[in-house]
Design a protein around this motif. Structure first.
Motif, short mmCIF file in Angstrom:
data_model
loop_
_atom_site.label_atom_id
_atom_site.label_comp_id
_atom_site.label_asym_id
_atom_site.label_seq_id
_atom_site.Cartn_x
_atom_site.Cartn_y
_atom_site.Cartn_z
N GLY A 272 0.82 -1.28 0.04
CA GLY A 272 0.00 0.07 0.05
C GLY A 272 0.75 1.08 0.03
N ILE A 273 0.12 2.37 -0.14
CA ILE A 273 0.93 3.48 -0.50
C ILE A 273 1.31 4.24 0.93
CG2 ILE A 273 -1.16 4.95 -0.12
CD1 ILE A 273 0.07 6.76 -2.27
N LEU A 274 2.62 4.82 0.95
CA LEU A 274 3.29 5.47 2.14
C LEU A 274 3.67 6.88 1.70
CD1 LEU A 274 3.68 5.26 5.24
CD2 LEU A 274 5.98 4.18 4.77
N LEU A 275 3.28 7.75 2.29
CA LEU A 275 3.77 9.14 2.03
C LEU A 275 4.30 9.83 3.11
CD1 LEU A 275 0.48 10.24 0.11
CD2 LEU A 275 2.47 9.32 -0.80
N SER A 276 5.37 10.76 3.00
CA SER A 276 6.11 11.66 3.85
C SER A 276 5.82 12.98 3.61
CB SER A 276 7.37 11.01 4.05
OG SER A 276 8.37 11.99 4.75
N ALA A 277 5.96 13.75 4.27
CA ALA A 277 6.20 15.32 4.13
C ALA A 277 7.62 16.09 4.63
CB ALA A 277 5.00 15.85 4.99
N ASP A 278 8.46 14.85 4.54
CA ASP A 278 9.60 15.34 5.13
C ASP A 278 10.92 15.09 4.26
OD1 ASP A 278 11.83 16.30 6.60
OD2 ASP A 278 11.82 14.47 7.73
N VAL A 279 10.90 16.09 3.07
CA VAL A 279 12.01 15.88 1.95
C VAL A 279 13.46 15.89 2.45
CG1 VAL A 279 13.07 16.95 0.01
CG2 VAL A 279 10.53 17.19 0.27
N ALA A 280 13.80 16.93 3.46
CA ALA A 280 15.11 16.91 4.25
C ALA A 280 15.37 15.67 5.01
CB ALA A 280 14.95 18.01 5.00
N GLY A 281 14.49 14.87 5.35
CA GLY A 281 14.59 13.75 6.23
C GLY A 281 14.59 12.34 5.62
N GLU A 282 14.24 12.38 4.22
CA GLU A 282 14.10 11.13 3.48
C GLU A 282 15.38 10.95 2.77
OE1 GLU A 282 11.78 9.06 4.03
OE2 GLU A 282 10.46 9.97 5.02
N ALA A 283 16.62 11.73 2.83
CA ALA A 283 17.76 11.35 2.27
C ALA A 283 19.01 12.29 3.09
CB ALA A 283 17.75 11.97 0.45
N SER A 284 20.03 11.74 2.84
CA SER A 284 21.36 11.99 3.44
C SER A 284 21.71 13.25 2.82
CB SER A 284 22.15 11.00 3.86
OG SER A 284 21.52 10.13 4.77
N TRP A 285 21.75 14.60 2.98
CA TRP A 285 21.91 15.59 2.19
C TRP A 285 23.39 16.22 2.73
CZ3 TRP A 285 19.10 16.22 -1.71
CH2 TRP A 285 17.81 15.68 -1.79
N LYS A 286 24.22 16.78 2.00
CA LYS A 286 25.52 17.28 2.42
C LYS A 286 25.20 18.65 3.09
CE LYS A 286 28.30 14.15 0.66
NZ LYS A 286 29.01 13.26 1.65
N PRO A 287 25.99 19.05 3.98
CA PRO A 287 25.98 20.59 4.50
C PRO A 287 26.02 21.24 3.45
CG PRO A 287 27.44 18.95 5.59
CD PRO A 287 27.21 18.34 4.49
N GLY A 288 25.29 22.44 3.80
CA GLY A 288 25.41 23.56 2.87
C GLY A 288 24.32 23.36 1.53
N VAL A 289 23.64 22.49 1.31
CA VAL A 289 22.67 22.05 0.46
C VAL A 289 21.37 22.49 1.00
CG1 VAL A 289 21.45 20.42 -0.98
CG2 VAL A 289 24.14 20.12 -0.53
N GLU A 290 20.75 23.24 0.26
CA GLU A 290 19.41 23.84 0.74
C GLU A 290 18.21 23.10 0.19
OE1 GLU A 290 16.50 27.80 0.24
OE2 GLU A 290 18.74 28.11 -0.07
#
Length: 371
Positions: A272-290
């Motif tokens: 079944g479908i699963l959604l999230s509202a957390d773009v920043a939390g769903e991947a590991s971003w490098k410092p300084g990336v907005e």
């Protein structure tokens, strides 16, 4: 109060129903439109299958095209009989999958002469989303009207459009070409590569290739070394786009804008479908990336976009040939309820690619009382 037919869903994963809803009188700055065509959108599935932004019983649809049948006392730009397309979303009387929509005038544009209504209805939501993402979220200069001889001072900045064959992605690439941005890198399935290149992409990669990240990084390192990246994620899939983009947009000063919600599991997943509202939390971003999340409805928070995007910019881009409507496929059905249900089921499969699904709401044969 008079009533009219509308598509309603009563709860999560419940079947669609046809109900009679009140037909309001347009207020001062509102127009009333008889909706003749609507496009299907992923939000339809998210609301029905996951309850996203839904308060049941819930009407569906946030865009449509049709004929103006009434106007409020302060309406000046549009008139009874005009054919219009719109992106509307505030309340139940503005839901698209009903015979009459009553909404503020600024949420509509006049369909240019010679453009079929079924084609025009592919534009409003996704052109607005693309313009909001590029101008407001990524800070790309898109002055309107475009000045004669305009050439952006940063025309060679690298811009990645992930999911460029999606409806919103196609418009994003065309918009960037119209304003003179020359270093657009895109992802799409191979059958769409030539089309996306014709729209203005310099390079197009197959997002399904196992080496897509290395391929994109390689071309960016060659063409734009040490230059922060602008990324528009038109898909916003945790595993299908975000986690790849996080490995590409690594330089400080890079900006990533993704359309909410994040799809963790698609509707076709057995669990079944699963959604999230957390773009920043769903991947590991490098410092300084907005990281910027995009809620398409929020374009009204920008006063200029509120007053000009649908009334002027979208019709103007279409009239000038800067953008063309999406390729579309018409959903058939003997009744409004059959068409709405068939469209929803088609979206659930996840197989729609490179085109919009559109279908008729009002027809004279089915609803002659609303002619």
């Amino acid at each position: 109060m008079p009533t009219h037919p509308a598509i309603i869903v009563t709860g999560i994963k419940e079947p669609l129903t046809l109900a009679q809803v009140p037909t309001p009188v347009p207020q001062e700055h509102e127009i009333q439109v008889r909706i003749e065509w609507v496009p299907s959108a992923p939000l339809d599935v998210y609301q029905v299958d996951a309850g996203l932004m839904a308060q049941f019983p819930q009407s569906l649809g946030d865009s449509g095209a049709g004929t103006v049948v009434a106007v409020g006392s302060a309406v000046e730009r549009l008139h009874v009989g005009d054919q219009v397309f719109g992106f509307f979303f505030h309340n139940e009387k503005e839901k698209g999958q009903q015979v009459y929509v009553t909404a503020p005038e600024h949420l509509f544009g006049k369909i240019p002469q010679g453009v079929p209504m079924a084609a025009a209805v592919t534009l409003p939501t996704n052109v607005c989303t693309a313009f909001l993402a590029l101008s407001d979220k990524l800070g790309i200069d898109l002055p309107w009207p475009r000045p004669d001889g305009f050439s952006p001072k940063d025309q060679d900045i690298p811009i990645l459009i992930w999911g460029a064959a999606s409806s919103v992605g196609q418009f994003a690439v065309q918009i960037l070409k119209y304003w003179g941005y020359k270093n657009v890198v895109a992802t799409a399935s191979p059958k769409h590569h030539e089309k996306i290149k014709s729209y203005g992409a310099k390079h197009v990669f197959d997002y399904r290739n196992s080496d897509v990240v290395e391929s994109v990084v390689g071309i960016l390192s060659k063409d734009s070394p040490s230059t922060p990246l602008r990324v528009f994620d038109c898909i916003d899939s945790k595993f299908g786009s975000l986690q790849h983009i996080a490995k590409i947009a690594t330089l400080p000063g890079s900006i990533v804008a993704a359309v909410l919600p994040v799809v963790v599991r698609p509707p076709s997943d057995p669990e079944g479908i699963l959604l999230s509202a957390d773009v920043a939390g769903e991947a590991s971003w490098k410092p300084g990336v907005e990281i910027q999340s995009i809620v398409s409805y929020s374009y009204e928070a920008n006063p200029y976009l509120r007053d000009h995007l649908l009334p002027e910019i979208v019709p103007g881009l279409l009239t000038s040939g800067a953008i063309e409507p999406n390729k579309y496929g018409e959903i058939q059905g003997a009744s409004l309820l059959e068409r709405a249900t068939a469209a929803l089921n088609a979206l659930r499969t996840g197989t729609v690619s490179g085109e919009r699904l559109v279908w008729k709401v009002w027809t004279e044969e089915e609803f002659p009382a609303f002619k």
